[in-house]
Design an enzyme around this catalytic site. Structure first.
Site, PDB file in Angstrom:
ATOM      1  N   ARG A  48      -6.812  -3.849  30.239  1.00 35.51           N
ATOM      2  CA  ARG A  48      -7.611  -2.810  29.581  1.00 35.51           C
ATOM      3  C   ARG A  48      -9.077  -2.838  30.018  1.00 35.51           C
ATOM      4  O   ARG A  48      -9.727  -1.794  30.050  1.00 35.51           O
ATOM      5  CB  ARG A  48      -7.516  -2.958  28.063  1.00 35.51           C
ATOM      6  CG  ARG A  48      -6.231  -2.355  27.509  1.00 35.51           C
ATOM      7  CD  ARG A  48      -6.155  -2.526  26.019  1.00 35.51           C
ATOM      8  NE  ARG A  48      -5.138  -1.645  25.445  1.00 35.51           N
ATOM      9  CZ  ARG A  48      -4.789  -1.684  24.168  1.00 35.51           C
ATOM     10  NH1 ARG A  48      -5.354  -2.546  23.350  1.00 35.51           N
ATOM     11  NH2 ARG A  48      -3.879  -0.844  23.711  1.00 35.51           N
ATOM     12  N   LYS A  63      13.022  -0.105  16.231  1.00 37.99           N
ATOM     13  CA  LYS A  63      13.280   0.710  15.041  1.00 37.99           C
ATOM     14  C   LYS A  63      13.278   2.213  15.251  1.00 37.99           C
ATOM     15  O   LYS A  63      12.387   2.759  15.903  1.00 37.99           O
ATOM     16  CB  LYS A  63      12.225   0.378  13.982  1.00 37.99           C
ATOM     17  CG  LYS A  63      12.343  -1.029  13.467  1.00 37.99           C
ATOM     18  CD  LYS A  63      11.451  -1.229  12.252  1.00 37.99           C
ATOM     19  CE  LYS A  63      11.347  -2.699  11.914  1.00 37.99           C
ATOM     20  NZ  LYS A  63       9.952  -3.152  11.838  1.00 37.99           N
ATOM     21  N   GLY A  86       2.382  -0.280  25.258  1.00 36.96           N
ATOM     22  CA  GLY A  86       3.002  -1.251  24.360  1.00 36.96           C
ATOM     23  C   GLY A  86       3.990  -2.178  25.049  1.00 36.96           C
ATOM     24  O   GLY A  86       3.712  -2.719  26.121  1.00 36.96           O
ATOM     25  N   GLY A 123       0.088   2.596  20.334  1.00 35.30           N
ATOM     26  CA  GLY A 123       0.157   3.594  19.265  1.00 35.30           C
ATOM     27  C   GLY A 123      -0.377   4.951  19.700  1.00 35.30           C
ATOM     28  O   GLY A 123       0.175   5.995  19.332  1.00 35.30           O
TER      29      GLY A 123
HETATM   30  C1  3PG Z   1      -3.970  -1.014  20.324  1.00 39.68           C
HETATM   31  O1  3PG Z   1      -3.980  -2.183  20.716  1.00 39.68           O
HETATM   32  O2  3PG Z   1      -2.924  -0.327  20.261  1.00 39.68           O
HETATM   33  C2  3PG Z   1      -5.279  -0.352  20.037  1.00 39.68           C
HETATM   34  O3  3PG Z   1      -6.334  -1.131  20.476  1.00 39.68           O
HETATM   35  C3  3PG Z   1      -5.390  -0.021  18.567  1.00 39.68           C
HETATM   36  O4  3PG Z   1      -5.384  -1.164  17.779  1.00 39.68           O
HETATM   37  P1  3PG Z   1      -5.054  -1.037  16.223  1.00 39.68           P
HETATM   38  O5  3PG Z   1      -3.590  -0.721  16.113  1.00 39.68           O
HETATM   39  O6  3PG Z   1      -5.436  -2.345  15.590  1.00 39.68           O
HETATM   40  O7  3PG Z   1      -5.878   0.120  15.682  1.00 39.68           O
END
Ligand code: 3PG
Length: 391
Positions: free
Chosen positions: A34, A195, A348, A371
């Protein structure tokens, strides 16, 4: 939306929100993907002569100072990667920050402390947003990974200063946006993960767009059950069986090829020492748990991927952290690496898997959002994007 090319930042102070929420161990950054992904924007702002004030969250400290979640190691890694001094403050805002900002010269880089040490950050407190905005002339958002959060540094600040998207944010939106609005066909989506609950919105939205929707991972077994088969001890969300049926019907109505596993790897234990066997999808024994897709399924999925012009993958096919249940996820990564179609990894766990099995270089786009890319694929508007100044 404006991008950084649309604003003149020479000699100006710029608050640049990045997503430096990186994995850490023993005070060291263990994966700097990142940080690297944000370099083009940071380098550009610096080269243009901006005074760059960088900000990010790290973990979920919950509005308190958590020593292990300070940004020092991140500042150090950024400094190494960009070959330039990165000034770091121990405050998120206040005298120390004001002082440091006032001493910046054109092109300098400053990283403030973890913004989530302030409770106002995740509450999108207007006071904190104004505090950030008061430091600068422009706001640049390059934190795609946090763009689904309406927080003070991802959204609130943009209400008080002119703003623009950084290169990473722009690229993520371009790639994912084009995939969903004007896809090359056949367009295949592969949805896995544990899930159904987490993927409902994505499956629903993708069914309006794709030619093939491939299902795998723990969530597949709720669909298997919906088809009327027994799933033994496999993951099952009883309350999602009806939804699973609705999706299969929707796929039929829309002419989408809804692709389910035909065989699976079942085991007597959730470990690398488990006794495993391969069974047909309608033959899962009552006392065993399915933890990966089987060889026939791997071949079937690879064939579809091979003939696709666009593939989006989100979610592993099995418990890939354990070697014995990693073959399905590996096979999908391998198939993506070989197809001539354009390949998008939706962040992810699938991004982690592609990295782990050494396929990262062979993918066309690996999203830095977990997310955020999920919410984008659900067709939701991202608050960190909608607040930015229009062109
Ligand atoms: C992530 O790692 O998906 C983002 O940095 C967001 O983090 P968070 O889900 O703690 O808001």
């Amino acid at each position: 939306k404006q991008t950084i090319k649309d604003i003149d930042v020479k000699g100006k102070k710029v608050f640049c929100r990045v997503d430096f929420n990186v994995p850490m161990k023993d005070g060291e950054v263990t994966d700097d993907t990142r940080i690297k992904a944000a370099l083009p924007t940071i380098q550009y702002l610096s080269d243009q002569g901006a005074k760059v004030i960088l900000a990010s969250h790290l973990g979920r400290p919950g509005g308190e100072v958590v020593e292990e979640l300070r940004m020092d190691a991140v500042a150090k890694r950024l400094s190494d990667l960009i070959s330039k001094t990165v000034i770091k403050t121990d405050q998120v805002y206040g005298d120390e920050v004001n002082q440091a900002v006032s001493q910046l010269e054109d092109g300098d880089l400053l990283l403030i402390e973890n913004v989530r040490f302030e409770a106002g950050e995740t509450k999108n407190d207007p006071q904190l947003a104004k505090e950030f905005a008061s430091l600068v002339d422009f706001y640049v958002n390059d934190a795609f990974g946090a763009a689904h959060r309406a927080h003070a540094s991802t959204a609130g600040i943009a209400e008080h200063v002119p703003s623009a998207a950084g290169f990473l944010l722009e690229k993520e939106l371009d790639v994912l946006g084009k995939a969903l609005s004007d896809p090359n066909r056949p367009f295949t989506a592969i949805v896995g993960g544990a899930k159904v609950k987490d993927k409902i919105g994505v499956i629903d939205n993708l069914l309006d767009k794709v030619d093939n929707l491939i299902i795998g991972g723990g969530l597949a077994y709720t669909f298997v059950k919906a088809l009327g088969h027994e799933v033994g001890k496999s993951l099952l969300e009883e309350d999602k069986i009806e939804v699973a049926k609705e999706y299969m019907q929707k796929a039929k109505d829309k002419g989408v090829n809804f692709v389910m596993p035909v065989d699976v790897v079942v085991a007597d234990d959730f470990s690398n020492d488990a006794n495993t066997q391969i069974v047909a999808i309608d033959q899962i024994p009552a006392d065993l748990e399915a933890l990966d897709i089987g060889p026939k399924t791997r071949e079937k999925y690879a064939d579809i991927v091979k003939d696709s012009k666009l593939v989006i993958w989100n979610g592993p096919m099995g418990v890939f952290e354990l070697e014995v249940f990693a073959n399905g996820t590996k096979a999908v990564a391998d198939a993506l690496s070989k197809t001539e179609g354009y390949t998008v990894i939706g962040g992810g766990d699938s991004a982690a898997a592609v990295e782990k099995f050494d396929y990262a270089d062979q993918m066309d786009h690996i999203s830095t959002g977990g997310g955020a890319s999920l919410e984008f694929m659900e067709g939701k508007e991202l608050p960190g994007v909608s607040v930015l100044t229009d062109k």
